[in-house]
Motif scaffolding. Sequence first.
Motif, mmCIF file in Angstrom:
data_model
loop_
_atom_site.group_PDB
_atom_site.id
_atom_site.type_symbol
_atom_site.label_atom_id
_atom_site.label_comp_id
_atom_site.label_asym_id
_atom_site.label_seq_id
_atom_site.Cartn_x
_atom_site.Cartn_y
_atom_site.Cartn_z
ATOM 1 N N THR A 141 0.826 -1.198 0.000
ATOM 2 C CA THR A 141 0.000 0.000 0.000
ATOM 3 C C THR A 141 0.864 1.253 0.000
ATOM 4 O OG1 THR A 141 -1.942 1.034 0.990
ATOM 5 C CG2 THR A 141 -0.262 0.202 2.502
ATOM 6 N N THR A 184 2.973 0.391 -6.332
ATOM 7 C CA THR A 184 1.754 -0.235 -5.843
ATOM 8 C C THR A 184 0.888 -0.637 -7.023
ATOM 9 O OG1 THR A 184 1.770 1.083 -3.810
ATOM 10 C CG2 THR A 184 -0.351 0.151 -4.484
ATOM 11 N N LEU A 209 -2.720 -2.701 -7.073
ATOM 12 C CA LEU A 209 -3.717 -3.350 -6.224
ATOM 13 C C LEU A 209 -4.843 -4.011 -7.009
ATOM 14 C CD1 LEU A 209 -3.989 -0.719 -3.347
ATOM 15 C CD2 LEU A 209 -2.545 -2.772 -3.483
ATOM 16 N N ASP A 258 -8.422 -0.145 -0.087
ATOM 17 C CA ASP A 258 -8.115 -0.813 -1.359
ATOM 18 C C ASP A 258 -7.025 -1.865 -1.153
ATOM 19 O OD1 ASP A 258 -9.946 0.874 -2.629
ATOM 20 O OD2 ASP A 258 -8.390 2.263 -3.300
ATOM 21 N N TYR A 259 -6.041 -1.532 -0.340
ATOM 22 C CA TYR A 259 -4.971 -2.488 -0.044
ATOM 23 C C TYR A 259 -5.524 -3.697 0.714
ATOM 24 C CZ TYR A 259 -0.891 -4.572 2.164
ATOM 25 O OH TYR A 259 0.047 -5.462 2.612
ATOM 26 N N ALA A 310 -7.190 -5.991 -1.574
ATOM 27 C CA ALA A 310 -6.282 -6.679 -2.489
ATOM 28 C C ALA A 310 -5.410 -7.719 -1.783
ATOM 29 C CB ALA A 310 -5.382 -5.657 -3.197
#
Length: 172
Positions: free
Chosen positions: A8, A81, A83, A137-138, A141
């Motif tokens: 992230t 990054t 993701l 979001d991280y 993912a």
Amino acid sequence: MIVWLNGTFGAGKTTTAGELVEVVPDARIFDAEQVGYMLYHVEGLPKVRNFQEWTPWRALVVQTAFRLLDYVGGVLVIPQTVLIEEYWTEIRAGLEKEGIPLRHVVLHTDQDTLTRRIETDTIETGARQWRLDHLADYRDALPWLTREAEVVDTTGVAPARVAQIIAEGSGG
């Protein structure tokens, strides 16, 4: 070879990349974000939230990495990054097609450490809230990232030590 540092925003990819090129012979950093910044200047591209949404970004990152390695050899360290699993799959497949060995490493830390790092970062202060807003979001993912990459826990570990851990696994 490519060592792709994923994770992230605020996980320490850039700092670790700087340390990694100090301990891995013939290593250099390739900042794939610069490809995205280049594309922002092209008129007529669709408006996107993230330059990674542009198919040309993904293809150009692969081709640029391939051309750089063909030109200078050694190891490219890419702190970037990614993701979206579909985007990663496309990048990985492109690198495989070009015959480039790839080591995908996710730098991971606990939520409290990550939040503290972002809030106390004195370099990317303008992106602080944006980085905090993308932590979800991280987390979303993480299931595919843990399948696709080696996860290195950076909680309480100095960047130089993280780089050493990665280097030891890269034959560096």
